[in-house]
Design a protein around this motif. Structure first.
Motif, PDB file in Angstrom:
ATOM      1  N   VAL A 196     -60.664  54.292 -24.802  1.00 12.61           N
ATOM      2  CA  VAL A 196     -59.782  55.111 -25.622  1.00 12.61           C
ATOM      3  C   VAL A 196     -60.534  56.374 -26.010  1.00 12.61           C
ATOM      4  O   VAL A 196     -61.613  56.297 -26.601  1.00 12.61           O
ATOM      5  N   HIS A 197     -60.008  57.512 -25.657  1.00  9.71           N
ATOM      6  CA  HIS A 197     -60.642  58.788 -25.968  1.00  9.71           C
ATOM      7  C   HIS A 197     -60.122  59.276 -27.324  1.00  9.71           C
ATOM      8  O   HIS A 197     -58.964  59.669 -27.446  1.00  9.71           O
ATOM      9  N   LEU A 198     -60.984  59.259 -28.335  1.00  5.12           N
ATOM     10  CA  LEU A 198     -60.557  59.464 -29.725  1.00  5.12           C
ATOM     11  C   LEU A 198     -59.959  60.836 -29.979  1.00  5.12           C
ATOM     12  O   LEU A 198     -59.033  60.992 -30.770  1.00  5.12           O
ATOM     13  N   LEU A 199     -60.479  61.859 -29.320  1.00  4.67           N
ATOM     14  CA  LEU A 199     -60.098  63.235 -29.644  1.00  4.67           C
ATOM     15  C   LEU A 199     -59.312  63.923 -28.531  1.00  4.67           C
ATOM     16  O   LEU A 199     -59.174  65.144 -28.542  1.00  4.67           O
ATOM     17  N   SER A 200     -58.775  63.160 -27.576  1.00  2.00           N
ATOM     18  CA  SER A 200     -57.989  63.748 -26.490  1.00  2.00           C
ATOM     19  C   SER A 200     -56.816  64.544 -27.035  1.00  2.00           C
ATOM     20  O   SER A 200     -56.042  64.050 -27.856  1.00  2.00           O
ATOM     21  N   GLY A 201     -56.687  65.785 -26.564  1.00  3.76           N
ATOM     22  CA  GLY A 201     -55.593  66.637 -27.004  1.00  3.76           C
ATOM     23  C   GLY A 201     -55.853  67.326 -28.329  1.00  3.76           C
ATOM     24  O   GLY A 201     -55.254  68.372 -28.617  1.00  3.76           O
ATOM     25  N   ILE A 202     -56.721  66.746 -29.166  1.00  6.32           N
ATOM     26  CA  ILE A 202     -57.031  67.331 -30.468  1.00  6.32           C
ATOM     27  C   ILE A 202     -58.102  68.411 -30.326  1.00  6.32           C
ATOM     28  O   ILE A 202     -58.005  69.477 -30.940  1.00  6.32           O
ATOM     29  N   GLU A 215     -57.454  52.101 -33.345  1.00  2.97           N
ATOM     30  CA  GLU A 215     -57.251  52.422 -34.757  1.00  2.97           C
ATOM     31  C   GLU A 215     -57.955  53.725 -35.132  1.00  2.97           C
ATOM     32  O   GLU A 215     -57.429  54.527 -35.903  1.00  2.97           O
ATOM     33  N   LYS A 216     -59.155  53.937 -34.564  1.00  3.31           N
ATOM     34  CA  LYS A 216     -59.860  55.190 -34.812  1.00  3.31           C
ATOM     35  C   LYS A 216     -59.088  56.382 -34.250  1.00  3.31           C
ATOM     36  O   LYS A 216     -59.036  57.452 -34.855  1.00  3.31           O
ATOM     37  N   ARG A 217     -58.487  56.189 -33.079  1.00  3.46           N
ATOM     38  CA  ARG A 217     -57.674  57.234 -32.477  1.00  3.46           C
ATOM     39  C   ARG A 217     -56.500  57.600 -33.390  1.00  3.46           C
ATOM     40  O   ARG A 217     -56.210  58.782 -33.609  1.00  3.46           O
ATOM     41  N   LYS A 218     -55.838  56.592 -33.937  1.00  6.86           N
ATOM     42  CA  LYS A 218     -54.694  56.830 -34.816  1.00  6.86           C
ATOM     43  C   LYS A 218     -55.102  57.577 -36.085  1.00  6.86           C
ATOM     44  O   LYS A 218     -54.388  58.459 -36.550  1.00  6.86           O
ATOM     45  N   ILE A 219     -56.260  57.217 -36.645  1.00  2.54           N
ATOM     46  CA  ILE A 219     -56.697  57.869 -37.877  1.00  2.54           C
ATOM     47  C   ILE A 219     -57.077  59.324 -37.605  1.00  2.54           C
ATOM     48  O   ILE A 219     -56.821  60.209 -38.425  1.00  2.54           O
ATOM     49  N   MET A 220     -57.662  59.614 -36.441  1.00  4.05           N
ATOM     50  CA  MET A 220     -57.980  60.991 -36.083  1.00  4.05           C
ATOM     51  C   MET A 220     -56.708  61.816 -35.915  1.00  4.05           C
ATOM     52  O   MET A 220     -56.635  62.966 -36.353  1.00  4.05           O
ATOM     53  N   GLU A 221     -55.681  61.229 -35.291  1.00  5.11           N
ATOM     54  CA  GLU A 221     -54.400  61.920 -35.115  1.00  5.11           C
ATOM     55  C   GLU A 221     -53.735  62.224 -36.449  1.00  5.11           C
ATOM     56  O   GLU A 221     -53.076  63.255 -36.607  1.00  5.11           O
ATOM     57  N   SER A 222     -53.875  61.318 -37.420  1.00  5.03           N
ATOM     58  CA  SER A 222     -53.217  61.493 -38.715  1.00  5.03           C
ATOM     59  C   SER A 222     -53.960  62.471 -39.615  1.00  5.03           C
ATOM     60  O   SER A 222     -53.353  63.107 -40.476  1.00  5.03           O
ATOM     61  N   LEU A 223     -55.268  62.626 -39.426  1.00  5.84           N
ATOM     62  CA  LEU A 223     -56.077  63.463 -40.308  1.00  5.84           C
ATOM     63  C   LEU A 223     -56.313  64.873 -39.772  1.00  5.84           C
ATOM     64  O   LEU A 223     -56.380  65.826 -40.543  1.00  5.84           O
ATOM     65  N   ASN A 264     -50.673  58.965 -48.555  1.00  5.53           N
ATOM     66  CA  ASN A 264     -51.221  58.157 -47.467  1.00  5.53           C
ATOM     67  C   ASN A 264     -52.470  58.804 -46.872  1.00  5.53           C
ATOM     68  O   ASN A 264     -53.485  58.138 -46.652  1.00  5.53           O
ATOM     69  N   ILE A 265     -52.377  60.101 -46.609  1.00  4.83           N
ATOM     70  CA  ILE A 265     -53.502  60.806 -45.998  1.00  4.83           C
ATOM     71  C   ILE A 265     -54.694  60.873 -46.945  1.00  4.83           C
ATOM     72  O   ILE A 265     -55.841  60.670 -46.551  1.00  4.83           O
TER      73      ILE A 265
END
Length: 588
Positions: free
Chosen positions: A307-313, A500-508, A481-482
């Motif tokens: 899972v690439h945590l920062l893909s697209g970000i 889960e780390k990927r999701k938290i990076m997307e939300s923050l 939430n954030i």
């Protein structure tokens, strides 16, 4: 001191001159007057529509006149009395919208025979029920429309809308448009008989001067990859009519978000139109599409899938497009593999508009991931920052100012409607024989037109104010939430799996900027832009090594017309930061 009576309007309606539900127009009036007398109500006005349908408020002159009087506040009424709810209207949507308008001006509805009072809790429940009824009505219309379309599809007929590219629509039937059809034939032939995909095919068409003829429903003169894929998937091009290929489905966990989902099973019949390509060629295209789709399939990931945590970000420093995680596989001379190297890279695709990015650096994935997490931990560990975050979570949203704004607009609207009514009465009562008649009428007409403009503007401001209040209340929930995630980031992040780390990076995080070249301290990271919905200005954390950078984040909602009075100032000199961190490692 005599108690002032509550004023009411009476409204009666019958669809014909005959009795309705056993009650004539006179009988309805008598029943409502008796109800008014019993409750000591003063009847300020009576309105009746004889022989008018209740399906819509349009065409009911007396009803519309009553609504204008309510808006102007002419008689200061508190209620409208109707015999039964069906006399007020049978179209649920009209009833609901009219009730909302009435209540905006402080007027409620009483249905004498039904025992419904919209000012009471039971009446509010009635409104909710009506909302459900309105949805059912709309659903029934939708189902009926769908049934009609399904039947047309079964008969091999086109279902309406714009004709697909390559066809013309004449009297509801599809006919091949040879000028457009040539491109369709090239697309299918090249896709099936060569190794190029949809992206390569888009470039092929551009290089060979094959452009899309512009239509009303599409201004782009180029065939892009997504359009080509849609063309290849559409069975209309082999003489078929399909129905139900895509279905609108509600996004789980949302209220009003929907998405189109392709269906495996759908209606497919022989059409009345002629196909541009053969059925065999179309089927061959579907086989290739399916094979290519499996190459990029990301569903049902295995446990060992990266899972690439920062893909697209993380953004490309040259073209600004999102960079995506990749894996480099290299082998030794003896054939064994080196350890897999994961990196972020720009796809630098050649686009249909001629843009090509030449940035080919491979940004070490683990190095960048760790740097981002490290910076966030250091940021939220600041006691002042954490305290301010907690304060934001505990703070109640103050909508007093916005509510006052709404009430002011409502007051202005009532006054404007009243002025409009008086102007219209004055115009109607003018004496045509008055030698100043035309000048006076022109003046009054001018004032009336200006009043219409004022009403329109006020109504627009009122809608905006109500929307602003709803947005503020919604932002508070999202923001909490954030902020909670930020406060406990270090504790949460250490126990999360990669998904889960990927999701938290997307939300923050909104975006991450990197340098074109790796810096002398070994870092790629340049800046992080966070998603903080309650903060008016997005907080940007700069990691520039060449200068002392101060970042300011607004942490208190305030009136946009005044300057904010609460700030958190974060100053980070990353050279010093990394030097201190290295010293700590040596000390250990």
């Amino acid at each position: 001191m005599t108690k002032q009576k509550i004023k009411v309007y009476l409204y009666t309606r019958v669809s014909t001159t005959m009795q309705i539900d056993g009650y004539s127009l006179d009988a309805q009036k008598s029943r409502m007057k008796a109800f008014a007398d019993y409750n000591d109500y003063e009847i300020a006005g009576e309105y009746e529509d004889a022989g008018k349908s209740g399906k819509s408020i349009e065409g009911r002159l007396e009803f519309n006149c009553m609504m204008e009087d309510i808006k102007s506040g002419k008689d200061g009424v508190s209620y409208v009395l109707v015999f039964k709810l069906s006399r007020f209207g049978r179209n649920a949507a009209d009833v609901l919208s009219t009730l909302q308008v009435m209540q905006d001006f402080g007027v409620n509805l009483i249905c004498v025979e039904d025992g419904i009072d919209s000012s009471k809790d039971a009446g509010k429940l009635m409104i909710s029920v009506l909302s459900a009824v309105a949805e059912i009505e709309r659903e029934n219309i939708r189902v009926q429309t769908m049934e009609g379309r399904i039947q047309k599809a079964r008969e091999g007929k086109w279902n309406g809308g714009f004709a697909p590219y390559g066809y013309s629509l004449e009297k509801g039937e599809l006919f091949i448009n040879e000028e457009e059809a040539e491109a369709i034939r090239v697309i299918f032939d090249q896709y099936v008989h060569t190794d190029i995909g949809s992206n390569g095919l888009a470039k092929y068409l551009e290089n060979h001067g094959i452009h899309k003829i512009q239509r009303q429903n599409g201004k782009n003169p180029l065939f892009d990859a997504s359009l080509i894929r849609r063309i290849l998937k559409n069975p209309v091009y082999c003489g078929k009519i399909a129905y139900g290929r895509r279905k609108t489905e509600k996004v789980h966990g949302t209220r009003n978000e929907y998405k189109l989902v392709e269906q495996d099973n759908y209606l497919l019949v022989d059409g009345l139109h002629e196909g541009i390509v053969s059925e065999e060629l179309w089927n061959a295209a579907q086989v290739k599409l399916l094979a290519q789709a499996k190459k990029y399939e990301k569903l049902n990931r295995g446990k060992d899938t990266k899972v690439h945590l920062l893909s697209g970000i993380v953004k490309c420093p040259i073209c600004g497009a999102g960079m995506y995680g990749n894996k480099s596989i290299k082998r030794k001379a003896d054939g064994t593999k080196y350890k897999d190297f994961f990196y972020y890279g720009c796809k630098h695709r050649t686009m249909t508009r001629g843009h090509k990015c030449d940035y080919r650096k491979q940004v070490h994935e683990e190095l960048l991931d760790d740097a981002v997490a490290e910076v966030i931990v250091k940021l939220v560990s600041n006691p002042k920052f954490a305290a301010m975050m907690q304060e934001k979570i505990n703070m109640k949203v103050d909508t007093t100012a916005i509510q006052q704004e709404i009430e002011n607009y409502e007051k202005q609207l009532r006054q404007s409607y009243s002025t409009k009514s008086k102007l219209m009465e004055e115009i109607d009562s003018m004496d045509p024989d008055d030698r100043h008649y035309y000048k006076r009428k022109a003046d009054l007409d001018d004032r009336l037109y200006k009043m219409y403009d004022k009403i329109e503007d006020t109504e627009s401001w009122l809608i905006e104010a109500r929307a602003k209040k709803m947005a503020v209340e919604a932002e508070k929930l999202t923001g909490d939430n954030i902020y909670n995630v930020l406060i406990y980031f270090d504790k949460l992040y250490s126990v999360m799996d990669e998904l889960e780390k990927r999701k938290i990076m997307e939300s923050l995080i909104s975006e991450i900027q990197i340098y074109e070249e790796r810096q002398s301290n070994g870092q790629w990271l340049k800046s992080i832009k966070f998603k903080l919905p309650i903060i008016e200005e997005d907080m940007e954390l700069s990691l520039d090594n060449d200068a002392h950078v101060e970042t300011i984040a607004l942490l208190q909602k305030s009136n946009r017309k005044s300057k904010p009075d609460t700030y958190v100032k974060l100053s980070l000199d990353m050279e010093d930061y990394y030097r201190i961190m290295d010293a700590e490692k040596v000390g250990k």
